[in-house]
Design an enzyme around this catalytic site. Structure first.
Site, PDB file in Angstrom:
ATOM      1  N   ASP A 285       9.436   0.670   5.305  1.00 35.64           N
ATOM      2  CA  ASP A 285      10.635   0.108   6.082  1.00 35.64           C
ATOM      3  C   ASP A 285      11.531   1.384   6.813  1.00 35.64           C
ATOM      4  OD1 ASP A 285       9.415  -1.862   4.971  1.00 35.64           O
ATOM      5  OD2 ASP A 285      10.796  -2.327   3.475  1.00 35.64           O
TER       6      ASP A 285
ATOM      7  N   GLY B 123      17.357 -11.056   4.400  1.00 32.47           N
ATOM      8  CA  GLY B 123      16.603 -11.834   3.278  1.00 32.47           C
ATOM      9  C   GLY B 123      15.116 -12.366   3.826  1.00 32.47           C
TER      10      GLY B 123
ATOM     11  N   THR C  70       0.794  -1.377  -0.050  1.00 34.48           N
ATOM     12  CA  THR C  70       0.009  -0.005   0.004  1.00 34.48           C
ATOM     13  C   THR C  70       0.753   1.290  -0.115  1.00 34.48           C
ATOM     14  OG1 THR C  70      -0.064  -0.219   2.326  1.00 34.48           O
ATOM     15  CG2 THR C  70      -2.159  -1.050   1.242  1.00 34.48           C
ATOM     16  N   ASP C  71       2.093   1.048   0.550  1.00 30.37           N
ATOM     17  CA  ASP C  71       2.801   2.265   0.978  1.00 30.37           C
ATOM     18  C   ASP C  71       3.203   3.039  -0.816  1.00 30.37           C
ATOM     19  OD1 ASP C  71       5.007   0.570  -0.177  1.00 30.37           O
ATOM     20  OD2 ASP C  71       6.223   1.114   1.561  1.00 30.37           O
TER      21      ASP C  71
HETATM   22  C1  GLA Z   1       9.060  -4.040   1.016  1.00 28.70           C
HETATM   23  C2  GLA Z   1       9.191  -2.700   0.410  1.00 28.70           C
HETATM   24  C3  GLA Z   1       8.340  -1.711   1.253  1.00 28.70           C
HETATM   25  C4  GLA Z   1       6.856  -2.345   0.881  1.00 28.70           C
HETATM   26  C5  GLA Z   1       6.500  -3.680   1.049  1.00 28.70           C
HETATM   27  C6  GLA Z   1       5.373  -4.250   1.064  1.00 28.70           C
HETATM   28  O1  GLA Z   1       9.168  -4.388   2.331  1.00 28.70           O
HETATM   29  O2  GLA Z   1      10.638  -2.142   0.963  1.00 28.70           O
HETATM   30  O3  GLA Z   1       8.363  -0.547   0.751  1.00 28.70           O
HETATM   31  O4  GLA Z   1       6.486  -1.976  -0.392  1.00 28.70           O
HETATM   32  O5  GLA Z   1       7.738  -4.482   0.643  1.00 28.70           O
HETATM   33  O6  GLA Z   1       4.377  -3.671   1.635  1.00 28.70           O
END
Ligand code: GLA
Length: 386
Positions: A176, A126, A39-40
């Site tokens: 993140d 990972g 969603t970000d």
């Molecule tokens: C990874 C990306 C995030 C986000 C997630 C899925 O962690 O780094 O920005 O898009 O996937 O929610």
């Protein structure tokens, strides 16, 4: 790319590596996302917590323009890079993460130079737990502090994301890095990715007699492999076809009509994003009302959406979710970017060990490597340790 490969043997300290003491030590955590996946970058909602596991960096500035980095997990020789020569694509291995942060700071006009960095980490890499963001945020926090840059946590998150997008070449969203920079102990970070506004939402798992298991399936997830970029491009294309700035702008009430007008391969992506945003809002409402157990069905519904609509689960994550729920978890879902990584399961604290053991047994019967199990406690974001 594997930023911090693991190696358990004892390691040289900063003075042994660099012949002097560090100026300080900083830490930034990995994360699990409770709900709000993919969603970000659609400018929607996410709800991560920081893990107690961190990347730590000891650092001391240099005045000769060299960036020297060493990691206790990699145990290679000290890598030496010339700060003035850093350009995207110039650094082929994990040192691109710290180098990318230094590059991004300089690109943003901050006159920072070289440094000696010693990195250590207990964030599994990972595993979908954001070891890369933790590494970037630890280095960004150290640099900002050492140079007195006075940047807000969200500015550092944006710089760390820029390092990953433009220097490392992974088109990740902002979740993140915001989680690693801004999370607080005992709370989840309710983030609106459109304007980066945040609210700390208390998550008292122990008070509710609950625990959050993290089951690392050990199926390596790698965001750099193109699948993530393809999904992101699909979402952006769908928004364009719908005449929207981003899928965030589509409300559940308009979903059916929107889906009817979209190509068959894009419609399920849109359905996931719209329903997932609604799941984040529902989860926050439950947390605000102290109904932690009510998160369970939201997690499981989120996994079904990732599996059936977004199609980024894999047999191991599906098995971990199914086995946890069959063993009595209140709910479970894959967390993070997808294609492997970790599953979270909300469980009665008294049942946590048994449920983890049942998932492990199910993996054994299926012939899969045993998952690594952690218990997630909402922890502190990036900070100076000493
Ligand atoms: C990874 C990306 C995030 C986000 C997630 C899925 O962690 O780094 O920005 O898009 O996937 O929610």
């Amino acid at each position: 790319m594997n930023p911090l490969p693991r190696n358990p043997a004892p390691a040289p300290d900063f003075a042994e590596l660099y012949g002097r003491a560090p100026e300080g030590e900083w830490a930034a955590p990995g994360r699990v996302n409770l709900i709000g996946e993919h969603t970000d970058y659609n400018l929607g909602f996410v709800l991560p917590i920081a893990l107690p596991q961190t990347v730590r960096v000891e650092a001391a500035r240099r005045d000769d323009g060299l960036l020297r980095v060493w990691s206790a997990q990699g145990r290679g020789p000290v890598a030496e890079l010339r700060v003035a020569d850093l350009v995207p694509g110039s650094v082929p291995d994990w040192t691109a993460y710290p180098a990318g942060v230094v590059w991004a700071l300089r690109e943003a006009g901050h006159e920072v130079g070289g440094a000696d960095l010693r990195l250590d980490s207990d964030v599994p890499s990972g595993a979908g737990l954001s070891s890369s963001a933790a590494l970037e945020c630890a280095v960004a926090t150290a640099y900002a502090d050492l140079h007195g840059l006075g940047l807000a946590a969200s500015d550092l998150a944006l710089l760390a994301q820029r390092a990953e997008n433009a220097f490392v070449g992974v088109p990740c969203g902002i979740m993140d890095q915001m989680a690693s920079m801004c999370c607080r102990p005992g709370a989840a970070l309710f983030l609106d990715s459109r304007d980066l506004s945040t609210r700390q939402v208390p998550v008292d798992l122990a008070g509710a007699g609950l625990a959050l298991l993290v089951l690392d399936t050990r199926v390596k997830h790698d965001l750099g492999d193109g699948a993530y970029a393809a999904l992101r491009a699909g979402c952006e294309r769908a928004a364009e076809l719908l005449g929207l700035p981003a899928l965030r702008s589509l409300q559940p009430v308009g979903l059916a009509a929107a889906l009817a007008g979209l190509p068959a391969e894009l419609a399920p992506l849109v359905r996931h994003v719209v329903t997932e945003n609604a799941r984040v809002e529902a989860a926050v409402a439950h947390l605000d009302a102290g109904r932690l157990a009510a998160l369970g069905p939201i997690l499981t519904a989120g996994h079904a959406s990732l599996r059936d609509d977004f199609r980024i689960s894999c047999p191991e994550t599906d098995l971990a979710v199914d086995a946890a729920v069959a063993a009595g978890a209140l709910g479970a879902r894959m967390t993070g970017g997808g294609f492997g990584g970790s599953v979270i399961a909300l469980v009665d604290a008294a049942e946590a060990e048994r449920i983890a053991a049942e998932v492990t047994a199910a993996f054994r019967s299926a012939g899969y490597a045993e998952p690594r199990t952690l218990t997630a406690v909402p922890a502190e974001g990036a900070r100076r340790l000493r």
